[in-house]
Design an enzyme around this catalytic site. Structure first.
Site, short mmCIF file in Angstrom:
data_model
loop_
_atom_site.label_atom_id
_atom_site.label_comp_id
_atom_site.label_asym_id
_atom_site.label_seq_id
_atom_site.Cartn_x
_atom_site.Cartn_y
_atom_site.Cartn_z
N CYS A 286 -23.00 -19.82 1.30
CA CYS A 286 -23.95 -19.61 0.20
C CYS A 286 -23.86 -18.18 -0.32
O CYS A 286 -23.96 -17.94 -1.53
CB CYS A 286 -25.38 -19.88 0.67
C1 BEZ Z 1 -23.25 -21.71 4.63
O1 BEZ Z 1 -23.71 -21.50 3.51
O2 BEZ Z 1 -22.45 -20.96 5.14
C2 BEZ Z 1 -23.63 -22.94 5.39
C3 BEZ Z 1 -24.90 -23.46 5.26
C4 BEZ Z 1 -25.25 -24.57 6.00
C5 BEZ Z 1 -24.31 -25.16 6.84
C6 BEZ Z 1 -23.04 -24.65 6.92
C7 BEZ Z 1 -22.69 -23.53 6.20
#
Ligand code: BEZ
Length: 212
Positions: A45
């Site tokens: 994200c």
């Molecule tokens: C991320 O944004 O890195 C992420 C969020 C939830 C699960 C896996 C990765």
């Protein structure tokens, strides 16, 4: 029920990192990209929001406003934005909705319980100036989206809204486009003075009409 292409998207009011907004008012008469992410302070994200911030000028040129959303609270968003700016060398100045009560997530069907009972998946909606849904994609939490692809689709949508053309596989702005089947070859030759290349009666190319 989930939104389908051509549906008028629902309006909402929300608290965001850029203040309280009314979604329709925020979009004005421009285009919108509304995208959800699973959670703040997560690595994928962080890169997605950073990439969107770095593409600010590309979104601006296309009259597109971006808006991110997750179910985290505002103070958490504000702290995380500092990390995004630091690690991605950017300035996040588009709003991130603090959707703690999941109002937006539910309106836009962004929680897919068999993927996660609580977090939003990576939904992305492109909304036209008529407030109708032009594209929706859903990615899993483990896969970051390609924001160059989002811009490419917007280029296609904006072009095909004004001209009787469609864009072929892997098309990028500046490349030849396809004359839609509803236009006869005789009419296409009149409509597209740059020329029409007929490969088959149903497969006709013309140079992109809205560029010099
Ligand atoms: C991320 O944004 O890195 C992420 C969020 C939830 C699960 C896996 C990765």
């Amino acid at each position: 029920m989930s939104l389908r292409l051509g549906d008028t998207v629902p309006n909402f009011k929300a608290s965001t990192t850029a203040g309280d907004i009314d979604f329709y008012e925020y979009l004005g008469d421009g285009w919108g990209v509304l995208f959800s992410h699973p959670a703040d302070y997560t690595p994928v994200c962080t890169t997605e929001l950073g990439r969107t911030a770095l593409l600010k000028e590309e979104f601006r040129k296309r009259n597109v406003k971006a808006l991110a959303v997750s179910v985290d609270p505002l103070d958490k968003h504000l702290g995380w934005v500092k990390d995004i700016n630091e690690t991605q060398n950017c300035t996040v100045d588009f709003p991130i909705i603090a959707d703690e009560d999941r109002k937006v997530a539910e309106l836009y069907d962004m929680i897919h319980p068999n993927a996660s009972a609580t977090a939003t998946v990576r939904s992305l909606f492109i909304i036209g100036p008529d407030k109708k849904l032009k594209l929706s994609i859903t990615y899993p939490a483990s896969t970051g989206r390609n924001f160059h692809e989002v811009l490419r689709v917007i280029d296609s949508l904006q072009l095909t809204a004004d001209y009787s053309v469609a864009t072929p596989a892997n098309w990028n702005a500046g490349e030849d486009v396809i004359v839609v089947p509803a236009v006869s070859t005789e009419d296409a030759i009149k409509k597209f003075p740059k020329g029409v290349k007929v490969i088959k009666p149903y497969l006709r190319y013309t140079p992109q009409p809205n560029i010099d």
